[in-house]
Design a protein around this motif. Structure first.
Motif, PDB file in Angstrom:
ATOM      1  N   PHE A  14       0.812  -1.075   0.047  1.00 41.71           N
ATOM      2  CA  PHE A  14       0.060   0.167  -0.190  1.00 41.71           C
ATOM      3  C   PHE A  14       1.150   1.219  -0.072  1.00 41.71           C
ATOM      4  O   PHE A  14       1.774   1.538   0.991  1.00 41.71           O
ATOM      5  CB  PHE A  14      -0.995   0.044   1.471  1.00 41.71           C
ATOM      6  CG  PHE A  14      -2.086  -1.048   1.193  1.00 41.71           C
ATOM      7  CD1 PHE A  14      -3.344  -0.567   1.204  1.00 41.71           C
ATOM      8  CD2 PHE A  14      -1.657  -2.308   1.076  1.00 41.71           C
ATOM      9  CE1 PHE A  14      -4.511  -1.294   1.128  1.00 41.71           C
ATOM     10  CE2 PHE A  14      -2.731  -3.289   1.170  1.00 41.71           C
ATOM     11  CZ  PHE A  14      -4.133  -2.660   1.057  1.00 41.71           C
ATOM     12  N   TYR A  15       0.836   2.172  -1.165  1.00 42.37           N
ATOM     13  CA  TYR A  15       1.528   3.331  -1.174  1.00 42.37           C
ATOM     14  C   TYR A  15       0.771   4.430  -0.868  1.00 42.37           C
ATOM     15  O   TYR A  15      -0.470   4.496  -1.044  1.00 42.37           O
ATOM     16  CB  TYR A  15       2.004   3.350  -2.512  1.00 42.37           C
ATOM     17  CG  TYR A  15       3.147   2.398  -3.111  1.00 42.37           C
ATOM     18  CD1 TYR A  15       4.579   2.557  -2.662  1.00 42.37           C
ATOM     19  CD2 TYR A  15       3.138   1.216  -3.565  1.00 42.37           C
ATOM     20  CE1 TYR A  15       5.490   1.766  -2.881  1.00 42.37           C
ATOM     21  CE2 TYR A  15       3.909   0.353  -4.231  1.00 42.37           C
ATOM     22  CZ  TYR A  15       5.158   0.659  -3.608  1.00 42.37           C
ATOM     23  OH  TYR A  15       6.053  -0.293  -4.076  1.00 42.37           O
TER      24      TYR A  15
ATOM     25  N   HIS B 219       3.840   8.611  -2.354  1.00 43.09           N
ATOM     26  CA  HIS B 219       4.138   7.396  -3.161  1.00 43.09           C
ATOM     27  C   HIS B 219       5.265   6.658  -2.226  1.00 43.09           C
ATOM     28  O   HIS B 219       6.161   5.913  -2.850  1.00 43.09           O
ATOM     29  CB  HIS B 219       5.059   7.956  -4.655  1.00 43.09           C
ATOM     30  CG  HIS B 219       4.179   8.827  -5.368  1.00 43.09           C
ATOM     31  ND1 HIS B 219       2.928   8.437  -6.159  1.00 43.09           N
ATOM     32  CD2 HIS B 219       4.267  10.110  -5.990  1.00 43.09           C
ATOM     33  CE1 HIS B 219       2.455   9.240  -6.676  1.00 43.09           C
ATOM     34  NE2 HIS B 219       3.173  10.278  -6.486  1.00 43.09           N
ATOM     35  N   VAL B 220       5.123   6.945  -0.965  1.00 41.98           N
ATOM     36  CA  VAL B 220       5.891   6.025  -0.112  1.00 41.98           C
ATOM     37  C   VAL B 220       5.104   5.026   0.524  1.00 41.98           C
ATOM     38  O   VAL B 220       3.924   4.971   0.776  1.00 41.98           O
ATOM     39  CB  VAL B 220       6.393   6.998   1.296  1.00 41.98           C
ATOM     40  CG1 VAL B 220       6.831   6.083   2.316  1.00 41.98           C
ATOM     41  CG2 VAL B 220       7.227   8.123   0.708  1.00 41.98           C
ATOM     42  N   ALA B 221       5.993   3.747   0.441  1.00 41.50           N
ATOM     43  CA  ALA B 221       5.191   2.358   1.054  1.00 41.50           C
ATOM     44  C   ALA B 221       4.597   2.578   2.404  1.00 41.50           C
ATOM     45  O   ALA B 221       5.428   2.932   3.232  1.00 41.50           O
ATOM     46  CB  ALA B 221       6.311   1.533   0.609  1.00 41.50           C
ATOM     47  N   LYS B 222       3.602   2.516   2.683  1.00 37.62           N
ATOM     48  CA  LYS B 222       3.158   2.461   4.027  1.00 37.62           C
ATOM     49  C   LYS B 222       2.722   1.137   4.815  1.00 37.62           C
ATOM     50  O   LYS B 222       3.079   0.935   5.845  1.00 37.62           O
ATOM     51  CB  LYS B 222       1.714   3.407   4.000  1.00 37.62           C
ATOM     52  CG  LYS B 222       1.771   4.594   3.619  1.00 37.62           C
ATOM     53  CD  LYS B 222       2.429   5.617   4.706  1.00 37.62           C
ATOM     54  CE  LYS B 222       1.480   6.080   5.945  1.00 37.62           C
ATOM     55  NZ  LYS B 222       1.871   6.854   6.817  1.00 37.62           N
TER      56      LYS B 222
ATOM     57  N   ASP C 151      -2.517   3.965  -3.440  1.00 39.74           N
ATOM     58  CA  ASP C 151      -2.236   3.249  -4.548  1.00 39.74           C
ATOM     59  C   ASP C 151      -1.687   1.749  -4.231  1.00 39.74           C
ATOM     60  O   ASP C 151      -0.440   1.575  -3.208  1.00 39.74           O
ATOM     61  CB  ASP C 151      -1.233   3.801  -5.313  1.00 39.74           C
ATOM     62  CG  ASP C 151      -1.717   5.188  -6.027  1.00 39.74           C
ATOM     63  OD1 ASP C 151      -2.772   5.413  -6.051  1.00 39.74           O
ATOM     64  OD2 ASP C 151      -0.598   5.951  -6.378  1.00 39.74           O
ATOM     65  N   VAL C 152      -2.486   0.696  -4.462  1.00 38.32           N
ATOM     66  CA  VAL C 152      -2.239  -0.737  -4.184  1.00 38.32           C
ATOM     67  C   VAL C 152      -1.474  -1.449  -5.028  1.00 38.32           C
ATOM     68  O   VAL C 152      -2.174  -1.519  -6.395  1.00 38.32           O
ATOM     69  CB  VAL C 152      -3.256  -1.243  -3.655  1.00 38.32           C
ATOM     70  CG1 VAL C 152      -2.998  -2.761  -3.002  1.00 38.32           C
ATOM     71  CG2 VAL C 152      -3.975  -0.411  -2.543  1.00 38.32           C
ATOM     72  N   THR C 153      -0.446  -1.956  -4.960  1.00 36.79           N
ATOM     73  CA  THR C 153       0.370  -2.786  -5.950  1.00 36.79           C
ATOM     74  C   THR C 153       0.420  -4.293  -5.561  1.00 36.79           C
ATOM     75  O   THR C 153       0.876  -4.483  -4.461  1.00 36.79           O
ATOM     76  CB  THR C 153       1.726  -2.437  -6.179  1.00 36.79           C
ATOM     77  OG1 THR C 153       1.943  -0.884  -6.518  1.00 36.79           O
ATOM     78  CG2 THR C 153       2.356  -3.179  -7.244  1.00 36.79           C
TER      79      THR C 153
ATOM     80  N   LYS D 238      -5.303   2.045  -8.246  1.00 35.25           N
ATOM     81  CA  LYS D 238      -4.976   3.658  -8.084  1.00 35.25           C
ATOM     82  C   LYS D 238      -6.052   4.256  -7.050  1.00 35.25           C
ATOM     83  O   LYS D 238      -7.248   4.116  -7.419  1.00 35.25           O
ATOM     84  CB  LYS D 238      -4.858   4.388  -9.394  1.00 35.25           C
ATOM     85  CG  LYS D 238      -3.737   4.276 -10.171  1.00 35.25           C
ATOM     86  CD  LYS D 238      -2.232   4.723  -9.598  1.00 35.25           C
ATOM     87  CE  LYS D 238      -1.250   4.750 -10.686  1.00 35.25           C
ATOM     88  NZ  LYS D 238      -0.167   5.286 -10.019  1.00 35.25           N
ATOM     89  N   GLU D 239      -5.824   5.356  -6.339  1.00 30.22           N
ATOM     90  CA  GLU D 239      -6.329   6.168  -5.626  1.00 30.22           C
ATOM     91  C   GLU D 239      -7.646   5.501  -4.841  1.00 30.22           C
ATOM     92  O   GLU D 239      -8.773   5.720  -4.990  1.00 30.22           O
ATOM     93  CB  GLU D 239      -6.918   7.262  -6.514  1.00 30.22           C
ATOM     94  CG  GLU D 239      -5.882   8.268  -7.228  1.00 30.22           C
ATOM     95  CD  GLU D 239      -6.556   9.353  -8.045  1.00 30.22           C
ATOM     96  OE1 GLU D 239      -7.717   9.431  -7.954  1.00 30.22           O
ATOM     97  OE2 GLU D 239      -5.736   9.837  -8.907  1.00 30.22           O
ATOM     98  N   LEU D 240      -7.002   4.598  -4.100  1.00 28.49           N
ATOM     99  CA  LEU D 240      -8.336   4.054  -2.973  1.00 28.49           C
ATOM    100  C   LEU D 240      -8.313   4.716  -1.610  1.00 28.49           C
ATOM    101  O   LEU D 240      -7.574   5.031  -1.053  1.00 28.49           O
ATOM    102  CB  LEU D 240      -7.836   2.630  -3.082  1.00 28.49           C
ATOM    103  CG  LEU D 240      -7.521   1.660  -4.235  1.00 28.49           C
ATOM    104  CD1 LEU D 240      -7.231   0.105  -3.809  1.00 28.49           C
ATOM    105  CD2 LEU D 240      -8.889   1.764  -5.019  1.00 28.49           C
ATOM    106  N   HIS D 241      -9.653   4.883  -1.385  1.00 26.43           N
ATOM    107  CA  HIS D 241     -10.106   5.486  -0.190  1.00 26.43           C
ATOM    108  C   HIS D 241     -10.924   4.595   0.655  1.00 26.43           C
ATOM    109  O   HIS D 241     -11.771   3.808   0.171  1.00 26.43           O
ATOM    110  CB  HIS D 241     -10.667   6.899  -0.379  1.00 26.43           C
ATOM    111  CG  HIS D 241     -11.424   7.327   0.952  1.00 26.43           C
ATOM    112  ND1 HIS D 241     -10.671   8.116   1.587  1.00 26.43           N
ATOM    113  CD2 HIS D 241     -12.440   7.431   1.525  1.00 26.43           C
ATOM    114  CE1 HIS D 241     -11.282   8.739   2.556  1.00 26.43           C
ATOM    115  NE2 HIS D 241     -12.458   8.014   2.595  1.00 26.43           N
TER     116      HIS D 241
END
Length: 240
Positions: A29-30, A35-38, A63-65, A75-78
Motif C-alpha cells: 500500500f503506497y 508515493h511512499v510505501a506505508k 495506490d495498491v500494488t 489507483k487512488e483507493l480511499h
C-alpha cells in the motif's frame, strides 16, 4: 480520536471464475500523495481459504500494488474510518514453460536464461530459466532466450487458467580447430540472405567448442595482424 481510527481491509484475489488465488503474492500500500510505501503484506490464504485482514490508516488515500507478473496497480483507493472493506481483485494468469527438444547428446545442455517482456515493450519484466514454469497475467509476451545466437519469440500468448508449453530446437555442437598461429575470427548466421553476427572467436585458443542453434553459418578467420584480404579464410557450415 480520528488519528487512532483504523480501516480494516481484506484483499480478496480471485480468477475470472471466482476461484481464490492460492499463490502467496506480495502486496504493498503506497501513499497516493507521497508515493511512499506505508504497508507491506503477503497475500495468502489460511486453511479455510480466507485471506488475512490488514489494518490501515484511513486518513491516507492509497495506490495498491499486487506483485503478480506483471504487477497490478489499483489507483487512488480511499477507505472510510472504522470500516471493513473487501478489496476484490480479479487476476487471470497462466503458466509458461519453454523446453529444448529432447535428443540424446554427449554434451551438457546449458541452463539458458530467458528474458521476459510484455509484448512491444523494451523493459525486461523478469527472467526465467529454460525448463522451469512461471506464472504471468493473461496477455502477450516477447521472450529472448539466451542461446547462441539469441532466439526471439515474439507475441507469445499466455491464457488465463492454462499452461503454455513451448519447445525450441536443441543446439548442435561445433568443434573448431584453428591454425597454430594466433588468429582472429567471427561466426555469422545466414538469415534471409543476410549475415547476422553471432560471436567472436577466442584468439588465444587453438580449439573451441560452440553450442549453436540449428541453421546455416559462416566462419571468417585470419591471422592476427595480417591486413591482407587474401589472408582471410571463409568456411560455410550447417548445424543440425
Amino acid at each position: 480520536t480520528l488519528s487512532e481510527m483504523r480501516s480494516k481491509v481484506v484483499v480478496n484475489v480471485c480468477d475470472a471464475a471466482g476461484v481464490p488465488y492460492e499463490t502467496d503474492v506480495p502486496v504493498v500500500f503506497y501513499d497516493n500523495q507521497t508515493h511512499v510505501a506505508k504497508y507491506h503484506t503477503i497475500y495468502s490464504m489460511d486453511s479455510r481459504n480466507v485471506p488475512d485482514t490488514l489494518e490501515i490508516d484511513p486518513l491516507v488515500d492509497y495506490d495498491v500494488t499486487i506483485f503478480t507478473q506483471p504487477p497490478l496497480v489499483l489507483k487512488e483507493l480511499h477507505f472510510d474510518p472504522d470500516s471493513l472493506v473487501r478489496l476484490n481483485v480479479e487476476i487471470e494468469q497462466g503458466g509458461l514453460r519453454v523446453r529444448s527438444e529432447q535428443y540424446r547428446v554427449n554434451w551438457t545442455v546449458p541452463n539458458y536464461k530467458m528474458l521476459i517482456r510484455q509484448h512491444g515493450s523494451n523493459e525486461i519484466l523478469t527472467t526465467q530459466d529454460l525448463g522451469t514454469q512461471q506464472y504471468y497475467r493473461a496477455g502477450f509476451y516477447d521472450i529472448d532466450i539466451l542461446t547462441t545466437p539469441v532466439l526471439h519469440l515474439n507475441g507469445v500468448e499466455i491464457r488465463g487458467g492454462a499452461n503454455t508449453d513451448l519447445s525450441i530446437p536443441m543446439s548442435g555442437l561445433l568443434n573448431l580447430t584453428k591454425p597454430k598461429s594466433i588468429c582472429v575470427g567471427s561466426v555469422f548466421k545466414f538469415d534471409n540472405g543476410q549475415l547476422i553476427w553471432v560471436c567472436d572467436l577466442n584468439p588465444n585458443s587453438m580449439s573451441e567448442r560452440l553450442l549453436l542453434l540449428p541453421g546455416e553459418y559462416q566462419l571468417v578467420i585470419k591471422p592476427q595482424g595480417d591486413v591482407s584480404y587474401d589472408a582471410a579464410q571463409v568456411r560455410r557450415f550447417r548445424i543440425k
